[in-house]
Design a protein around this motif. Sequence first.
Motif, PDB file in Angstrom:
ATOM      1  N   LYS A  93       0.823  -1.212   0.000  1.00  0.00           N
ATOM      2  CA  LYS A  93       0.000   0.000   0.000  1.00  0.00           C
ATOM      3  C   LYS A  93       0.857   1.262   0.000  1.00  0.00           C
ATOM      4  O   LYS A  93       0.608   2.198  -0.767  1.00  0.00           O
ATOM      5  CB  LYS A  93      -0.933  -0.002   1.208  1.00  0.00           C
ATOM      6  CG  LYS A  93      -1.867   1.206   1.257  1.00  0.00           C
ATOM      7  CD  LYS A  93      -2.781   1.158   2.473  1.00  0.00           C
ATOM      8  CE  LYS A  93      -3.713   2.381   2.489  1.00  0.00           C
ATOM      9  NZ  LYS A  93      -4.579   2.395   3.698  1.00  0.00           N
ATOM     10  N   LYS A  94       1.867   1.294   0.852  1.00  0.00           N
ATOM     11  CA  LYS A  94       2.698   2.495   0.997  1.00  0.00           C
ATOM     12  C   LYS A  94       3.623   2.719  -0.202  1.00  0.00           C
ATOM     13  O   LYS A  94       3.842   3.854  -0.630  1.00  0.00           O
ATOM     14  CB  LYS A  94       3.538   2.404   2.276  1.00  0.00           C
ATOM     15  CG  LYS A  94       2.750   2.562   3.555  1.00  0.00           C
ATOM     16  CD  LYS A  94       2.348   4.013   3.789  1.00  0.00           C
ATOM     17  CE  LYS A  94       1.703   4.192   5.159  1.00  0.00           C
ATOM     18  NZ  LYS A  94       1.359   5.611   5.420  1.00  0.00           N
ATOM     19  N   LYS A 135      11.436   3.694   7.869  1.00  0.00           N
ATOM     20  CA  LYS A 135      11.107   5.095   7.592  1.00  0.00           C
ATOM     21  C   LYS A 135      12.362   5.857   7.165  1.00  0.00           C
ATOM     22  O   LYS A 135      12.290   6.726   6.280  1.00  0.00           O
ATOM     23  CB  LYS A 135      10.481   5.733   8.831  1.00  0.00           C
ATOM     24  CG  LYS A 135       9.798   7.064   8.560  1.00  0.00           C
ATOM     25  CD  LYS A 135       8.938   7.495   9.735  1.00  0.00           C
ATOM     26  CE  LYS A 135       8.163   8.768   9.394  1.00  0.00           C
ATOM     27  NZ  LYS A 135       7.271   9.177  10.505  1.00  0.00           N
ATOM     28  N   ASP A 160       7.472   4.203   4.900  1.00  0.00           N
ATOM     29  CA  ASP A 160       6.800   4.609   6.132  1.00  0.00           C
ATOM     30  C   ASP A 160       5.864   3.502   6.628  1.00  0.00           C
ATOM     31  O   ASP A 160       4.642   3.613   6.565  1.00  0.00           O
ATOM     32  CB  ASP A 160       6.017   5.898   5.883  1.00  0.00           C
ATOM     33  CG  ASP A 160       5.483   6.516   7.174  1.00  0.00           C
ATOM     34  OD1 ASP A 160       5.869   6.035   8.264  1.00  0.00           O
ATOM     35  OD2 ASP A 160       4.679   7.460   7.095  1.00  0.00           O
ATOM     36  N   VAL A 161       6.463   2.421   7.133  1.00  0.00           N
ATOM     37  CA  VAL A 161       5.710   1.286   7.665  1.00  0.00           C
ATOM     38  C   VAL A 161       6.290   0.905   9.022  1.00  0.00           C
ATOM     39  O   VAL A 161       7.498   0.704   9.146  1.00  0.00           O
ATOM     40  CB  VAL A 161       5.762   0.067   6.717  1.00  0.00           C
ATOM     41  CG1 VAL A 161       5.093  -1.148   7.368  1.00  0.00           C
ATOM     42  CG2 VAL A 161       5.082   0.390   5.383  1.00  0.00           C
TER      43      VAL A 161
END
Length: 342
Positions: free
Chosen positions: A184-185, A259, A264-265
Amino acid sequence: MPDRTNQCFIPSRPVKSALALSLAALSLAGAGAAHAWEPTKPVEIVVPFSAGGATDQMARSIQGIITKHKLMKQAIVVQNKAGASGAEGLLDMKASTGDAHKIVASSSGLYTVPLATGLPFNWRDLTPIAMVAQDQFVLWVNSDTPYKTAGDYLAAVKKAPDTFKMGGTSSKREDHMITAMIEKKAGVKFTYIPYKGGGEAATQLSGKHIDSNINNPSESVGQWRAGQHRALCLFSETRSSYKEKVTETQSWSDIPTCKEQGLDVEYEMVRVFLLPGKVPAEAVKFYEDLFQKVVATPEWKAYVEKNALKPTVAVGPALKDFLEKDEKAHKEIMGFAGFMAK
């Protein structure tokens, strides 16, 4: 303004005799002793996973610490009830209402198993005792690959969607959820390959049967030390606190967060112990004290460092608040990933 903290209000009534006060004090002391709770038979730690896994190892380490330091008069035994991906152990605990001699060692499976399967179980059916740590996760690739950062790797995955294989433990569990978050990111797509455990996923990566995996530090430390695996990033807000070298050149603290690498997970898995529902408050207090004694021992501190666990400890209202928020976060992840039972 005068300080009132050390003042006391004395009511205007006759003062009792010294003998009466002494007898009252003895009576209260006796009542306190009578209400002190402790196990009256061996205590069972239920592990809803197979023997040899991370939860089983943790439970047996705690069993050894309690026995070595004589933290409890009764014996403590570990029972593996791993049927139906952990559902057997959870349902066994739900059916043990009021039994203060049975504890379950659990993880985020408290939420993921019921949410993914529709299992008639909720962690609120039980009584939380203590969170003793959080497991962290690392994005690993084979050391023979050219990828030095998460950015390098994901750029390659983006160019060839569905051709890169991500390995992990089970479906719709932690590793699979992290994979969905990455997709998703970063706007990428993996072919996810589920295995029975992190050890198998590590072996498959060493053999180049998959392109990457998401393992706990302890599940891939042997391959990392041997130079077979490369750690790209840690799925955590901050770097690990452990600075002792594990490989010739790196410690756990040398692994950048994802990150930092532009991904960003974040994800950390709870390690928590719970009693069945409707147990006496005195029993809850006994076990809260017991686990706080366990995490204060040098053996436990050595265990969390060896396994690169995040030493997060919580009991009481703070623990319940954590579980509420953690469950909500899991629902959100599993919702967008399509992992929720229909």
